[in-house]
Design an enzyme around this catalytic site. Sequence first.
Site, PDB file in Angstrom:
ATOM      1  N   ARG A 116       1.063 -10.811   0.164  1.00  0.00           N
ATOM      2  CA  ARG A 116       0.328  -9.538   0.336  1.00  0.00           C
ATOM      3  C   ARG A 116      -0.354  -9.158  -0.959  1.00  0.00           C
ATOM      4  O   ARG A 116       0.083  -9.537  -2.046  1.00  0.00           O
ATOM      5  CB  ARG A 116       1.256  -8.426   0.803  1.00  0.00           C
ATOM      6  CG  ARG A 116       2.416  -8.064  -0.128  1.00  0.00           C
ATOM      7  CD  ARG A 116       2.050  -7.125  -1.242  1.00  0.00           C
ATOM      8  NE  ARG A 116       3.223  -6.575  -1.914  1.00  0.00           N
ATOM      9  CZ  ARG A 116       3.223  -6.104  -3.147  1.00  0.00           C
ATOM     10  NH1 ARG A 116       2.127  -6.177  -3.890  1.00  0.00           N
ATOM     11  NH2 ARG A 116       4.308  -5.584  -3.678  1.00  0.00           N
ATOM     12  N   GLU A 215       2.657   2.650   0.267  1.00  0.00           N
ATOM     13  CA  GLU A 215       2.714   2.892  -1.190  1.00  0.00           C
ATOM     14  C   GLU A 215       1.323   2.805  -1.833  1.00  0.00           C
ATOM     15  O   GLU A 215       1.038   3.448  -2.838  1.00  0.00           O
ATOM     16  CB  GLU A 215       3.674   1.878  -1.811  1.00  0.00           C
ATOM     17  CG  GLU A 215       3.890   2.055  -3.292  1.00  0.00           C
ATOM     18  CD  GLU A 215       4.898   1.041  -3.841  1.00  0.00           C
ATOM     19  OE1 GLU A 215       5.907   0.745  -3.171  1.00  0.00           O
ATOM     20  OE2 GLU A 215       4.643   0.538  -4.950  1.00  0.00           O
ATOM     21  N   ARG A 219      -2.358  -2.461   2.150  1.00  0.00           N
ATOM     22  CA  ARG A 219      -1.581  -3.660   1.834  1.00  0.00           C
ATOM     23  C   ARG A 219      -2.104  -4.711   2.799  1.00  0.00           C
ATOM     24  O   ARG A 219      -1.960  -4.567   4.021  1.00  0.00           O
ATOM     25  CB  ARG A 219      -0.078  -3.437   2.047  1.00  0.00           C
ATOM     26  CG  ARG A 219       0.576  -2.529   0.999  1.00  0.00           C
ATOM     27  CD  ARG A 219       0.738  -3.278  -0.318  1.00  0.00           C
ATOM     28  NE  ARG A 219       1.218  -2.445  -1.409  1.00  0.00           N
ATOM     29  CZ  ARG A 219       2.487  -2.402  -1.820  1.00  0.00           C
ATOM     30  NH1 ARG A 219       3.419  -3.088  -1.192  1.00  0.00           N
ATOM     31  NH2 ARG A 219       2.813  -1.670  -2.856  1.00  0.00           N
ATOM     32  N   CYS A 261       2.130   1.807  -8.388  1.00  0.00           N
ATOM     33  CA  CYS A 261       3.282   1.391  -9.206  1.00  0.00           C
ATOM     34  C   CYS A 261       2.801   0.374 -10.233  1.00  0.00           C
ATOM     35  O   CYS A 261       2.109  -0.589  -9.869  1.00  0.00           O
ATOM     36  CB  CYS A 261       4.347   0.768  -8.294  1.00  0.00           C
ATOM     37  SG  CYS A 261       5.760   0.102  -9.188  1.00  0.00           S
ATOM     38  N   THR A 263       4.107  -2.093 -11.536  1.00  0.00           N
ATOM     39  CA  THR A 263       4.522  -3.491 -11.315  1.00  0.00           C
ATOM     40  C   THR A 263       3.516  -4.249 -10.461  1.00  0.00           C
ATOM     41  O   THR A 263       3.527  -5.479 -10.433  1.00  0.00           O
ATOM     42  CB  THR A 263       5.884  -3.586 -10.590  1.00  0.00           C
ATOM     43  OG1 THR A 263       5.768  -2.997  -9.291  1.00  0.00           O
ATOM     44  CG2 THR A 263       6.980  -2.911 -11.372  1.00  0.00           C
ATOM     45  N   ARG A 270       2.082 -10.076  -4.070  1.00  0.00           N
ATOM     46  CA  ARG A 270       3.469 -10.542  -3.991  1.00  0.00           C
ATOM     47  C   ARG A 270       3.514 -11.644  -2.936  1.00  0.00           C
ATOM     48  O   ARG A 270       3.223 -11.419  -1.772  1.00  0.00           O
ATOM     49  CB  ARG A 270       4.438  -9.413  -3.625  1.00  0.00           C
ATOM     50  CG  ARG A 270       5.908  -9.802  -3.894  1.00  0.00           C
ATOM     51  CD  ARG A 270       6.855  -8.625  -3.748  1.00  0.00           C
ATOM     52  NE  ARG A 270       7.227  -8.390  -2.386  1.00  0.00           N
ATOM     53  CZ  ARG A 270       8.247  -8.959  -1.740  1.00  0.00           C
ATOM     54  NH1 ARG A 270       9.028  -9.826  -2.374  1.00  0.00           N
ATOM     55  NH2 ARG A 270       8.512  -8.660  -0.491  1.00  0.00           N
ATOM     56  N   ARG A 299      15.021 -10.604  -3.767  1.00  0.00           N
ATOM     57  CA  ARG A 299      15.222  -9.363  -3.006  1.00  0.00           C
ATOM     58  C   ARG A 299      16.042  -9.669  -1.759  1.00  0.00           C
ATOM     59  O   ARG A 299      16.150 -10.827  -1.361  1.00  0.00           O
ATOM     60  CB  ARG A 299      13.879  -8.774  -2.536  1.00  0.00           C
ATOM     61  CG  ARG A 299      13.004  -8.254  -3.630  1.00  0.00           C
ATOM     62  CD  ARG A 299      11.771  -7.533  -3.075  1.00  0.00           C
ATOM     63  NE  ARG A 299      10.933  -7.061  -4.158  1.00  0.00           N
ATOM     64  CZ  ARG A 299       9.818  -6.352  -3.992  1.00  0.00           C
ATOM     65  NH1 ARG A 299       9.408  -6.025  -2.782  1.00  0.00           N
ATOM     66  NH2 ARG A 299       9.105  -5.953  -5.033  1.00  0.00           N
ATOM     67  N   GLU A 304      12.310  -4.300  -0.371  1.00  0.00           N
ATOM     68  CA  GLU A 304      12.791  -3.935  -1.690  1.00  0.00           C
ATOM     69  C   GLU A 304      14.027  -3.037  -1.596  1.00  0.00           C
ATOM     70  O   GLU A 304      14.115  -2.176  -0.728  1.00  0.00           O
ATOM     71  CB  GLU A 304      11.679  -3.174  -2.407  1.00  0.00           C
ATOM     72  CG  GLU A 304      12.076  -2.842  -3.806  1.00  0.00           C
ATOM     73  CD  GLU A 304      10.868  -2.644  -4.683  1.00  0.00           C
ATOM     74  OE1 GLU A 304       9.848  -2.159  -4.185  1.00  0.00           O
ATOM     75  OE2 GLU A 304      10.977  -2.998  -5.853  1.00  0.00           O
TER      76      GLU A 304
END
Length: 350
Positions: A116, A215, A219, A261, A263, A270, A299, A304
């Site tokens: 993603r 988030e 995505r 975020c 990260t 990811r 994970r 998460e």
Amino acid sequence: MSQTNEYPLSLKKSKSLLAKYLTQEVFNELKNRTTINGFTLKSAINSGVENPDSGIGAYVGDEESYEIFSELFDPIIEEYHGFSKDDKHKSNLNPDDLNAPNPDKDGNYILSTRIRVARNIANIPLGPAISKEQRNSVEKQVSEILTSFSGELGGKYYPLNNINENNRASLIADHFLFKAGDRFLESAGLNRDWPNGRGIFHNNDKTFLVWINEEDELRIISMQQGGDIKEVFTRLTSAITKIQKQIKFAYNDHLGYITSCPTNLGTAMRASVHIKLPNLGAKMDEFQSIADKYSVQIRGIHGEHSDSEGGIYDISNKRRLGVTEVECVQDMYDGVVALIKREKELSQKT
Ligand code: ADP
Ligand code: CIR
């Protein structure tokens, strides 16, 4: 949100990167700053303050937050991504540059592969600061573009405030749909007005999916059963290219794609597999040291902060900024090959 003059006490006991880099001095320096969208230090750190067990603990409300609060975000970004404030991000979406023949042709270890990327629309606040109207307008714009696609990428949009409950529950159980944000996202302001403005687009086979207003505003996801990582990457890159022709995303040469975020900055990618590693799962120290060596993250299988089930883990690339998309997938691939090799050795010993 009002400003605070007191250093948050909960950070004194926290091991998060926020606690590490938000010294009293940095706090004093930043506490009265506000971005153009009214985003404050208090909003940026609320998740880590309310959840001292955070790994990172900070989110941004807009692209400008990374500048305005740079004394906090630069060192967090440097430590997480190994990327300094003078570095430039780079991109390579060419699947031919990926060296990833299926590492598990017999299907003994890898259950599924998913890649993603996160995207946010330029000049609109990010999820922690977006208004209800702006969120609804993102939903409308993006869902209209996606539903105009045909062929392999063609599909339907399902708004969360109007989805059949059985359909919603089975999409979550089958790893296609996000759940309501956890306590980390809740404290970041990402659950406001839930479930309005959120939804999922997917094609018939559920191999191409787009989450709207979770988030991040988008995505973009490609996934399928088994370990053909190159096929998953190829589908994703063609979807990204098609979507980017119609939407301008928040991006700059230093931080790459801008995400809520830190990260996720850079490629915002990811790449993961769900993989059976029961023997390594029983030796967590060794498992973690192989993961660290190959820059992959472990994970659980329900997303998460979830736990493993039946010795199945989610293994993904950890670095996303200052590396290309091809390198992100290659990191995951190399880590998975090493983990399978060790898992085989351990299973022969038992
Ligand atoms: P992210 O969207 O940041 O990758 P999560 O870790 O929350 O975040 O994962 C989102 C969902 O995707 C979860 O339901 C998770 O189980 C699912 N998922 C992640 N990787 C895979 C994979 N390789 N195969 C199947 N499902 C996956
Ligand atoms: C945290 O700080 O732990 C959460 N806000 C999630 C951070 C991003 N996820 C990650 O690095 N695994």
